[in-house]
Design a protein around this motif. Structure first.
Motif, PDB file in Angstrom:
ATOM      1  N   GLU A   3       5.490   6.330  -5.074  1.00  0.00           N
ATOM      2  CA  GLU A   3       6.493   6.156  -4.007  1.00  0.00           C
ATOM      3  C   GLU A   3       6.256   7.081  -2.815  1.00  0.00           C
ATOM      4  OE1 GLU A   3       9.217   3.788  -2.497  1.00  0.00           O
ATOM      5  OE2 GLU A   3       8.605   3.601  -4.584  1.00  0.00           O
ATOM      6  N   ASP A   7       5.385   5.902   1.046  1.00  0.00           N
ATOM      7  CA  ASP A   7       6.168   6.320   2.221  1.00  0.00           C
ATOM      8  C   ASP A   7       5.281   6.969   3.280  1.00  0.00           C
ATOM      9  OD1 ASP A   7       8.506   5.327   1.117  1.00  0.00           O
ATOM     10  OD2 ASP A   7       9.152   7.273   0.324  1.00  0.00           O
ATOM     11  N   SER A  99       9.419  -1.761  -1.619  1.00  0.00           N
ATOM     12  CA  SER A  99       8.294  -0.884  -1.925  1.00  0.00           C
ATOM     13  C   SER A  99       7.069  -1.710  -2.324  1.00  0.00           C
ATOM     14  CB  SER A  99       8.683   0.082  -3.045  1.00  0.00           C
ATOM     15  OG  SER A  99       7.630   0.947  -3.346  1.00  0.00           O
ATOM     16  N   LYS A 102       5.706  -3.241   0.871  1.00  0.00           N
ATOM     17  CA  LYS A 102       5.071  -2.216   1.703  1.00  0.00           C
ATOM     18  C   LYS A 102       3.699  -1.851   1.151  1.00  0.00           C
ATOM     19  CE  LYS A 102       9.036   0.111   3.792  1.00  0.00           C
ATOM     20  NZ  LYS A 102       9.819   1.368   3.837  1.00  0.00           N
ATOM     21  N   LYS A 103       3.605  -1.700  -0.163  1.00  0.00           N
ATOM     22  CA  LYS A 103       2.317  -1.385  -0.794  1.00  0.00           C
ATOM     23  C   LYS A 103       1.280  -2.445  -0.436  1.00  0.00           C
ATOM     24  CE  LYS A 103       0.144  -1.194  -5.314  1.00  0.00           C
ATOM     25  NZ  LYS A 103       0.348  -1.441  -6.742  1.00  0.00           N
TER      26      LYS A 103
END
Length: 114
Positions: A3, A7, A99, A102-103
């Motif tokens: 995580e 970010d 998440s 986004k990855k």
């Protein structure tokens, strides 16, 4: 990619996009829109609200195809890419889904911004 890495990589990506397009994308949806426009390949034209949603869908399919979730099926009569779901998407709450996306966006840009 944990995580914290996601970010940090996300913030780096937004900064790179700001340099490329002249404006920092506001959120994940804005980045997905940019990917959709790129993948459609018709350049910067005006899109209806429905077309913008379709562009974001194209982006999601493209980025998730890297992990085998979608398979590219060609183009429709108007030149829009067509995708087929190849395997079920993982379940999770809204934060986990964001998440996950986004990855995959980070991975997408790592392959195209080399």
């Amino acid at each position: 990619m944990n995580e914290n890495n996601i970010d940090a990589s996300w913030e780096d990506l937004l900064a790179q996009l700001q340099l490329l397009v002249g404006k920092r994308p506001a959120d994940l949806n804005a980045v997905l829109f940019l990917i959709g426009v790129q993948e459609l390949g018709k350049g910067p034209i005006r899109f209806s609200k429905e077309a913008k949603q379709d562009l974001m869908h194209i982006a999601v399919c493209k980025i998730l195809s890297q992990s085998g979730y979608y398979i590219f099926d060609g183009h429709d009569k108007d030149g829009w890419p067509l995708w087929t779901l190849a395997k079920p998407l993982p379940h999770g709450d809204l934060m986990a889904q964001e998440s996950f996306l986004k990855k995959h966006v980070i991975l997408y840009f790592q392959s195209v911004l080399v």
